[in-house]
Enzyme design. Structure first.
Site, PDB file in Angstrom:
ATOM      1  N   HIS A 196       0.827  -1.210   0.000  1.00 26.22           N
ATOM      2  CA  HIS A 196       0.000   0.000   0.000  1.00 26.22           C
ATOM      3  C   HIS A 196       0.860   1.259   0.000  1.00 26.22           C
ATOM      4  CE1 HIS A 196      -3.687  -2.309   1.673  1.00 26.22           C
ATOM      5  NE2 HIS A 196      -3.872  -2.020   0.407  1.00 26.22           N
ATOM      6  N   GLU A 423      -5.404 -12.309 -12.864  1.00 23.89           N
ATOM      7  CA  GLU A 423      -4.601 -12.161 -11.635  1.00 23.89           C
ATOM      8  C   GLU A 423      -4.129 -13.513 -11.120  1.00 23.89           C
ATOM      9  OE1 GLU A 423      -6.919  -8.824  -9.169  1.00 23.89           O
ATOM     10  OE2 GLU A 423      -8.219 -10.291 -10.150  1.00 23.89           O
ATOM     11  N   ASP A 447      -1.416  -8.823  -8.002  1.00 24.45           N
ATOM     12  CA  ASP A 447      -1.778 -10.158  -7.532  1.00 24.45           C
ATOM     13  C   ASP A 447      -1.164 -11.240  -8.402  1.00 24.45           C
ATOM     14  OD1 ASP A 447      -3.207  -9.955  -5.141  1.00 24.45           O
ATOM     15  OD2 ASP A 447      -5.009  -9.291  -6.184  1.00 24.45           O
ATOM     16  N   CYS A 494      -3.487  -3.238 -15.814  1.00 21.77           N
ATOM     17  CA  CYS A 494      -3.952  -2.196 -14.899  1.00 21.77           C
ATOM     18  C   CYS A 494      -3.276  -2.282 -13.539  1.00 21.77           C
ATOM     19  CB  CYS A 494      -5.470  -2.260 -14.727  1.00 21.77           C
ATOM     20  SG  CYS A 494      -6.065  -3.786 -13.982  1.00 21.77           S
TER      21      CYS A 494
END
Length: 562
Positions: A196, A423, A447, A494
């Site tokens: 994050h 993913e 992921d 993305c």
């Protein structure tokens, strides 16, 4: 006697995993101390326990409201992280655990720490994405304790002059509050390229390097040169050389600022350069302040995560319409709800799972409650009508062709264009079969790297494994892109890999047709693509695929593209 790094007269170069390109040169700062956590075992008299409980409840509510207010003022990943932390401060299980400790005689301070330790141990044992929440949980703990004892809110100080921030790790709530005009660079000894902290730093455009060995030995108030492209942290650099590096970066930044789209290589091969958004505000900002040609990833989680009840179709329709209206007449790709694991929904009755990262998340929630997905698709369809748009809609965590077929049927029933995210490695290996059911694919490299390499993306020890430059990950991207090329269907990226200008060129060389990234990275990606030919991109891609590790892949591509 051994000299510490800041006593060494010559420059020392530390190396970590590069995350956000850019160069910064300034004095170092470090986060301030965290509040003292009560460790005494003194039993609070029964007559004082009610007031201790009330103090704890007020402090937790204050912290939750403060984080929630900041989430409302932020956008993109920063808003999502702050909203998730606010939800954590309101979590019924954590509040109940602390309340139980207070009822048995613990002080509010000690109960806050005790409840946090209980949940941190549980999250750590679960591993994966749940283990990532431990840093967030401890940050909430520290904020509540600071509120209890009347101490200043912990976190990163606001420097008086532009500085380079060094830390072992940062809570996402701290990263979300950084001012790019004052924090010229960020380096941590922990974390990974898709943590994050890294994602928010990219959104803010702050040069960032993570998993830097030896960084803990570097104190505050020393000169630091950070290069977010190479991963180099130079301690006490030669001032003239440092200033020259900064000047060169500014010249490059000026070229980037002049890029106005559309996305294409120097010989005219089109690559859509799109923005990742999370709400109407972030979409309006991306549409107004960047040359993004549309939205390649609209994360719809924000309107779900901090809710005790499911948002109505009407509420969702309004949120989706804001994004579609911001990019009227342009491409908008909407990802259906990606919840579960580290983003549980209070109203979805998630099952207790031994390993939530490999459990019921994303599209798998629909298997337990198809109504959540059906109502979300109804809202997207309604927003498409009012906005006179034709959004593309994709599902996260697809693993089989049957899942893709089922989802595509629901999307087509509503007159929308179906696609899925790649993913899960199984989906990449079955891309040809999946494409018989959908019109496009979008690769989520965060992921995909984590699941391909079996490595927690938050682990500093495993940061090299979750690097999107991993050749194994690039081979899966190449396979997926080739499947799209064979049937003339678009395949985009993305994930955070799309925000790395050098890697963006490699992805184009692999056959990727669109790149969606944080708004702050749109211009740098577009400008880099415009400086190289498609043949350059293909040669760089082939060179990267032929290597055995991410550092070699990055170097091989750079030798061709720089």
């Amino acid at each position: 006697m051994t000299r510490s790094i800041h006593e060494t007269a010559v420059a020392a170069v530390l190396r970590g995993t590069p995350v956000v390109p850019g160069v910064g040169y300034a004095k170092s700062i470090r986060p301030g101390p965290r509040p003292t956590i009560a460790t005494d075992a003194a039993v609070i008299p029964e007559s004082e326990r009610e007031s201790q409980l009330a103090s704890f409840q007020r402090a937790a509510a204050t912290v939750a409201d403060r984080l929630g207010d900041r989430a409302a003022c932020a956008s993109g990943a920063a808003s999502e992280v702050l909203a998730a932390n606010a939800a954590m401060a309101r979590d019924r299980g954590w509040l109940a655990a602390a309340s139980k400790l207070i009822a048995s005689g613990s002080s509010a301070n000690a109960a806050t720490a005790g409840a946090t330790d209980k949940f941190a141990t549980m999250f750590t044992k679960l591993g994966g994405l749940m283990a990532e929440r431990v840093t967030d949980l401890r940050d909430v703990r520290d904020r509540v304790i600071a509120e209890l004892v009347g101490a200043p809110e912990p976190g990163v100080p606001t420097p008086a002059v532009p500085s380079i921030l060094l830390a072992d790790d940062l809570a996402p709530a701290d990263t979300a509050g950084l001012d790019p005009s004052l924090i010229l660079g960020l380096a941590t000894s922990l974390g990974g390229p898709t943590s994050h902290t890294a994602i928010i730093a990219r959104q803010l455009g702050i040069p960032c390097v993570v998993a830097v060995a030896g960084l803990d030995d570097v104190p505050a108030d020393v000169d630091i040169l950070i290069d977010g492209s190479t991963g180099d942290i130079t301690v006490a650099p030669d001032p003239a050389q440092a200033e020259a590096a900064v000047d060169a970066h500014r010249a490059d930044a000026a070229k980037v600022a002049r890029w106005a789209g559309p996305g294409a290589t120097s010989d005219g091969h089109r690559i859509d350069v799109l923005a990742n958004v999370q709400d109407g505000a972030s979409a309006q900002s991306a549409a107004s302040n960047t040359a993004a040609e549309g939205v390649g990833l609209f994360r719809t989680e924000l309107c779900f995560l901090d809710r005790d009840t499911e948002p109505t179709v009407s509420e969702q329709t309004h949120i989706y319409s804001e994004v579609l209206d911001a990019f009227a007449g342009r491409k908008v790709v909407i990802r259906t709800l990606d919840a579960g694991s580290d983003k549980p929904l209070r109203f979805a009755n998630h099952p207790d799972e031994a390993n939530p990262a490999l459990g019921v998340r994303g599209i798998r929630i629909a298997a337990h409650d198809s109504g959540i997905l059906d109502r979300q698709l109804d809202a997207i369809a309604a927003a498409a009508v009012t906005s006179q748009a034709q959004p593309w809609v994709m599902a996260p965590m697809i693993a089989t062709a049957a899942e893709a077929e089922s989802f595509a049927g629901k999307v087509r029933e509503r007159g929308l264009t179906p696609g899925v995210m790649i993913e899960v490695p199984a989906a990449a290996l079955l891309a040809e079969q999946i494409l018989t059911h959908v019109e496009f694919l979008s690769i989520g490299t965060n992921d995909l790297a984590q699941y391909t390499m079996a490595a927690d993306r938050q682990s500093a020890d495993l940061a090299a494994l979750t690097d999107p430059w991993q050749p194994a990950v690039l081979h899966l991207v190449a396979r997926t892109a080739a499947a799209g090329t064979a049937v003339t269907k678009p395949v985009g990226v993305c994930g955070e890999a799309a925000a790395d200008p050098l890697l963006a060129c490699v992805l184009a060389g692999l056959g990727i047709t669109s790149l969606s990234c944080a708004a702050a990275a749109v211009s740098s990606v577009g400008a880099k693509l415009a400086s190289v030919s498609l043949d350059d991109c293909r040669r760089a891609a082939a060179a990267a695929l032929a290597t055995a590790d991410p550092a070699a892949a990055r170097a091989a591509a750079a030798a061709i593209l720089r």
